[in-house]
Design a protein around this motif. Structure first.
Motif, PDB file in Angstrom:
ATOM      1  N   SER A   1       6.676  13.883 -10.405  1.00 19.28           N
ATOM      2  CA  SER A   1       5.710  14.829 -10.964  1.00 19.28           C
ATOM      3  C   SER A   1       6.327  15.668 -12.075  1.00 19.28           C
ATOM      4  N   TYR A   2       7.631  15.897 -12.016  1.00 17.78           N
ATOM      5  CA  TYR A   2       8.275  16.669 -13.076  1.00 17.78           C
ATOM      6  C   TYR A   2       8.161  15.936 -14.416  1.00 17.78           C
TER       7      TYR A   2
ATOM      8  N   LEU B 257       5.875  13.973 -15.299  1.00 17.84           N
ATOM      9  CA  LEU B 257       4.472  13.922 -15.710  1.00 17.84           C
ATOM     10  C   LEU B 257       3.951  15.276 -16.176  1.00 17.84           C
ATOM     11  N   THR B 258       4.401  16.345 -15.507  1.00 17.39           N
ATOM     12  CA  THR B 258       3.820  17.666 -15.781  1.00 17.39           C
ATOM     13  C   THR B 258       4.839  18.725 -16.199  1.00 17.39           C
TER      14      THR B 258
ATOM     15  N   GLU C 230       6.382  20.087  -8.378  1.00 13.47           N
ATOM     16  CA  GLU C 230       5.319  20.222  -7.382  1.00 13.47           C
ATOM     17  C   GLU C 230       5.800  19.883  -5.980  1.00 13.47           C
ATOM     18  N   GLU C 231       6.644  18.882  -5.892  1.00 17.86           N
ATOM     19  CA  GLU C 231       7.105  18.446  -4.584  1.00 17.86           C
ATOM     20  C   GLU C 231       8.241  19.341  -4.130  1.00 17.86           C
TER      21      GLU C 231
END
Length: 141
Positions: A57-58, A60-61, A65-66
């Protein structure tokens, strides 16, 4: 997405070439990603994320998040480790290689002595930690 990758490169002081070599992803693929010609599929993003130790997620965004899971030892784990180290030490002091070996063969005698010393240090620290952690009389007056 590429900007998050660049931030990781800068943070860890590595080059795209080093990441490409470690992940098996071609440098040309990274160049195309940088130029916006394409994005990586999830399997390739996962390889990059694993390389840097970040969640996918890092990439991607740019956000973590995790939750990062920390491994903690229980009191039982620590006692079991201390017991195992005691057993290994006893075997080493008794002249047995026991569970310790090097490439399937016996450990040379001088190496056994160094190994025994290191185990002794680890055992001492582990017992000290356990005593400090679980001593019911500590800090009582």
């Amino acid at each position: 997405m590429y900007q998050y990758f660049e931030a990781l490169l800068k943070k860890y002081g590595v080059t795209t070439y080093q990441v490409a070599k470690a992940t098996g992803i071609s440098t040309a693929s990274f160049t195309g990603w940088k130029q916006g010609k394409w994005n990586f599929k999830p399997d390739k993003l996962q390889k990059i994320a694993d390389y840097f130790g970040v969640p996918i997620s890092y990439l991607l965004t740019g956000e973590m998040e995790e939750a990062v899971k920390e491994t903690t030892l229980t009191a039982k784990d620590e006692r079991d480790i201390a017991k195992d180290l005691d057993n290994i030490m006893a075997k080493l002091k008794g002249g047995e290689a026991g569970p310790a070996s090097f490439e399937g063969g016996e450990i040379p005698e001088e190496t056994q002595e160094l190994f025994a010393q290191q185990l002794d240090i680890m055992l001492h620290h582990l017992k000290k930690i356990n005593k400090e952690k679980y001593n019911p009389y500590k800090n009582k007056k």
